[in-house]
Design a protein around this motif. Structure first.
Motif, mmCIF file in Angstrom:
data_model
loop_
_atom_site.group_PDB
_atom_site.id
_atom_site.type_symbol
_atom_site.label_atom_id
_atom_site.label_comp_id
_atom_site.label_asym_id
_atom_site.label_seq_id
_atom_site.Cartn_x
_atom_site.Cartn_y
_atom_site.Cartn_z
ATOM 1 N N CYS A 132 0.826 -1.204 0.000
ATOM 2 C CA CYS A 132 0.000 0.000 0.000
ATOM 3 C C CYS A 132 0.865 1.260 0.000
ATOM 4 O O CYS A 132 0.437 2.310 0.486
ATOM 5 C CB CYS A 132 -0.924 -0.002 1.216
ATOM 6 S SG CYS A 132 -2.080 -1.378 1.277
ATOM 7 N N VAL A 133 2.073 1.161 -0.516
ATOM 8 C CA VAL A 133 3.024 2.277 -0.513
ATOM 9 C C VAL A 133 2.827 3.105 -1.775
ATOM 10 O O VAL A 133 2.687 2.549 -2.873
ATOM 11 C CB VAL A 133 4.471 1.765 -0.437
ATOM 12 C CG1 VAL A 133 5.444 2.924 -0.326
ATOM 13 C CG2 VAL A 133 4.638 0.819 0.739
ATOM 14 N N ASP A 134 2.812 4.436 -1.637
ATOM 15 C CA ASP A 134 2.502 5.288 -2.788
ATOM 16 C C ASP A 134 3.741 5.851 -3.479
ATOM 17 O O ASP A 134 3.675 6.886 -4.136
ATOM 18 C CB ASP A 134 1.565 6.429 -2.370
ATOM 19 C CG ASP A 134 2.178 7.340 -1.310
ATOM 20 O OD1 ASP A 134 3.326 7.095 -0.910
ATOM 21 O OD2 ASP A 134 1.501 8.289 -0.893
ATOM 22 N N VAL A 135 4.892 5.182 -3.330
ATOM 23 C CA VAL A 135 6.099 5.583 -4.047
ATOM 24 C C VAL A 135 6.573 4.412 -4.899
ATOM 25 O O VAL A 135 6.303 3.251 -4.584
ATOM 26 C CB VAL A 135 7.230 6.002 -3.077
ATOM 27 C CG1 VAL A 135 6.821 7.246 -2.316
ATOM 28 C CG2 VAL A 135 7.597 4.878 -2.124
ATOM 29 N N PRO A 136 7.258 4.681 -6.018
ATOM 30 C CA PRO A 136 7.746 3.589 -6.865
ATOM 31 C C PRO A 136 8.934 2.872 -6.244
ATOM 32 O O PRO A 136 9.595 3.391 -5.335
ATOM 33 C CB PRO A 136 8.142 4.307 -8.165
ATOM 34 C CG PRO A 136 8.433 5.720 -7.747
ATOM 35 C CD PRO A 136 7.523 6.009 -6.602
ATOM 36 N N GLY A 137 9.191 1.671 -6.732
ATOM 37 C CA GLY A 137 10.393 0.941 -6.345
ATOM 38 C C GLY A 137 10.225 -0.029 -5.200
ATOM 39 O O GLY A 137 11.224 -0.455 -4.609
ATOM 40 N N CYS A 138 8.993 -0.406 -4.878
ATOM 41 C CA CYS A 138 8.745 -1.288 -3.730
ATOM 42 C C CYS A 138 8.499 -2.744 -4.131
ATOM 43 O O CYS A 138 8.215 -3.577 -3.268
ATOM 44 C CB CYS A 138 7.545 -0.777 -2.941
ATOM 45 S SG CYS A 138 7.746 0.913 -2.342
ATOM 46 N N GLU A 139 8.610 -3.047 -5.418
ATOM 47 C CA GLU A 139 8.236 -4.381 -5.897
ATOM 48 C C GLU A 139 9.145 -5.473 -5.338
ATOM 49 O O GLU A 139 8.665 -6.513 -4.858
ATOM 50 C CB GLU A 139 8.270 -4.418 -7.433
ATOM 51 C CG GLU A 139 7.329 -3.433 -8.107
ATOM 52 C CD GLU A 139 7.907 -2.033 -8.249
ATOM 53 O OE1 GLU A 139 7.169 -1.133 -8.692
ATOM 54 O OE2 GLU A 139 9.107 -1.834 -7.904
ATOM 55 N N HIS A 140 10.447 -5.260 -5.377
ATOM 56 C CA HIS A 140 11.372 -6.329 -4.998
ATOM 57 C C HIS A 140 11.363 -6.591 -3.496
ATOM 58 O O HIS A 140 11.498 -7.741 -3.056
ATOM 59 C CB HIS A 140 12.778 -5.990 -5.484
ATOM 60 C CG HIS A 140 12.861 -5.885 -6.979
ATOM 61 N ND1 HIS A 140 13.963 -5.382 -7.632
ATOM 62 C CD2 HIS A 140 11.980 -6.218 -7.952
ATOM 63 C CE1 HIS A 140 13.752 -5.410 -8.938
ATOM 64 N NE2 HIS A 140 12.550 -5.903 -9.149
ATOM 65 N N GLY A 141 11.164 -5.538 -2.705
ATOM 66 C CA GLY A 141 11.045 -5.740 -1.266
ATOM 67 C C GLY A 141 9.837 -6.579 -0.920
ATOM 68 O O GLY A 141 9.889 -7.452 -0.048
ATOM 69 N N ALA A 142 8.727 -6.338 -1.618
ATOM 70 C CA ALA A 142 7.514 -7.117 -1.369
ATOM 71 C C ALA A 142 7.721 -8.583 -1.727
ATOM 72 O O ALA A 142 7.232 -9.487 -1.038
ATOM 73 C CB ALA A 142 6.354 -6.536 -2.168
ATOM 74 N N ILE A 143 8.451 -8.833 -2.809
ATOM 75 C CA ILE A 143 8.702 -10.214 -3.225
ATOM 76 C C ILE A 143 9.586 -10.931 -2.210
ATOM 77 O O ILE A 143 9.306 -12.065 -1.809
ATOM 78 C CB ILE A 143 9.337 -10.223 -4.633
ATOM 79 C CG1 ILE A 143 8.321 -9.718 -5.665
ATOM 80 C CG2 ILE A 143 9.829 -11.622 -5.004
ATOM 81 C CD1 ILE A 143 8.930 -9.356 -6.994
ATOM 82 N N LEU A 144 10.654 -10.256 -1.757
ATOM 83 C CA LEU A 144 11.528 -10.872 -0.754
ATOM 84 C C LEU A 144 10.814 -11.084 0.578
ATOM 85 O O LEU A 144 11.177 -11.974 1.341
ATOM 86 C CB LEU A 144 12.764 -9.998 -0.527
ATOM 87 C CG LEU A 144 13.896 -10.101 -1.545
ATOM 88 C CD1 LEU A 144 15.054 -9.200 -1.127
ATOM 89 C CD2 LEU A 144 14.377 -11.537 -1.693
ATOM 90 N N ALA A 145 9.797 -10.282 0.837
ATOM 91 C CA ALA A 145 9.064 -10.393 2.098
ATOM 92 C C ALA A 145 8.085 -11.555 2.108
ATOM 93 O O ALA A 145 7.506 -11.857 3.158
ATOM 94 C CB ALA A 145 8.302 -9.100 2.357
ATOM 95 N N THR A 146 7.902 -12.217 0.955
ATOM 96 C CA THR A 146 6.840 -13.211 0.813
ATOM 97 C C THR A 146 7.408 -14.626 0.738
ATOM 98 O O THR A 146 8.363 -14.888 0.005
ATOM 99 C CB THR A 146 6.011 -12.908 -0.441
ATOM 100 O OG1 THR A 146 5.579 -11.544 -0.404
ATOM 101 C CG2 THR A 146 4.786 -13.808 -0.533
#
Length: 349
Positions: free
Chosen positions: A266-280
């Protein structure tokens, strides 16, 4: 000349597209906001726009926070495109207004005088502003204004509740797809661990509450600042609150410690895709709600990390989503407190 007689394409607004020919309104460069409606259309007198968070953040950054420049750009986008469609983020927002006229064949169930919030994006809603946004100071996502908008047969709108202030109801409806899809995904699993990135924001706090209600074994909220960490921890919405920059994949994974079965972005800045993947966790699910998401970065990043995760695009619509979000606001005091604090701090609210 627009054909307003009805027929193929009018239900989805194809007849309102000025260019390029053949695309649906969301993909169009320009729409026709002519106030004359067809038999299955509805015209709304607009009183307030709610720009989506990613769009407002981009505009604020691009103009160094200059409110006059922000106001001029938003007014220019609407004037040139016949809709509010940020050309950089590709996103828009939603609106509040009063129904002026409803065509006899409209299936939306709206009548003149109904005060409504649209639950479809401004990027596909024909819109004309008539006051130049003169009452908006450019300092917030909520934009008081005067103008009109057109809804199609396939549009979605909800009559505003009587028990909530308009800015508060609009803030909730703007993100109501997030908790509804979170609830659906989490409810289909057995005792999952859920992580929400951007957990102290509007969609993030509602998603935390929805995940807990759906039966999550553990709910973790990730935020970027110490102030948000303290504020969110005090609400009890999350079992654990951690702090990291969601754009830093290693920091995100380290802060969470254990991978989640479901990660909600739910973050409104770009560049958060890879962190979300590593978190899963392997076999888990990532739900992207931010309009700042790069879906190519998400897909290629997951491939490059050999991550066996399912990635869902939160499209903003789940049946019953508005009712569910409003019920969470009413029944979970911590959610209402967060939203009320935000609304009171909003100069346009």
């Amino acid at each position: 000349m627009i054909d307003r007689r009805g027929g193929a394409g009018t239900a989805v607004g194809l007849h309102r597209v000025l260019e390029p020919a053949g695309v649906l309104p969301q993909a169009a460069l320009r729409l026709d906001p002519d106030p004359r409606i067809g038999p299955d259309e509805v015209r709304v007198r607009v009183e307030r726009l709610n720009l989506d968070a990613a769009s407002y953040r981009q505009l604020h950054t691009a103009h160094g926070g200059d409110p006059d420049a922000i106001r001029r750009e938003v007014a220019g986008i609407i004037r040139e495109r016949g809709k509010m469609h940020n050309p950089v983020t590709g996103s828009g927002g939603m609106l509040v207004g009063t129904v002026e006229e409803a065509g006899p064949d409209s299936p939306l169930g709206l009548k003149p005088g109904d005060r409504i919030a649209t639950l479809v994006s401004l990027t596909l809603t024909p819109l004309r502003i008539e006051d130049g946004l003169a009452r908006w100071d450019g300092r917030s996502e909520q934009v008081p204004c005067d103008g009109h908008a057109i809804l199609f047969a396939r549009s979605i709108a909800a009559v505003l509740p009587d028990d909530l202030p308009v800015p508060l109801a609009l803030s909730v409806m703007d993100v109501c797809g997030a908790p509804a899809l979170t609830h659906r995904v989490v409810g289909g699993l057995a005792d999952p661990v859920v992580a929400v990135l951007g957990a102290a924001g509007k969609s993030g706090s509602l998603s935390l509450a929805a995940a807990r209600r759906a039966g999550a074994r553990r709910v973790i909220g990730l935020v970027p600042t110490a102030e948000e960490e303290t504020r969110l921890a005090a609400t009890g919405l999350a079992d654990r609150v951690v702090r990291a920059d969601a754009r830093d994949p290693i920091a995100v994974a380290a802060a969470l410690g254990e991978p989640a079965d479901v990660t909600v972005v739910c973050v409104d800045v770009p560049g958060c895709e890879h962190g979300a993947i590593l978190a899963t966790a392997p076999g888990g699910t990532v739900v992207f709600f931010s309009m700042a998401t790069s879906f190519s970065a998400a897909a290629l990043g997951a491939e490059g990390l050999a991550a066996d995760v399912t990635m869902l695009v939160g499209n903003g619509y789940v049946p019953g989503h508005a009712d569910m979000a409003l019920e969470l606001l009413r029944s979970v005091p911590a959610v209402r407190e967060l939203f009320t604090t935000r609304a009171e701090a909003d100069p346009a609210g």
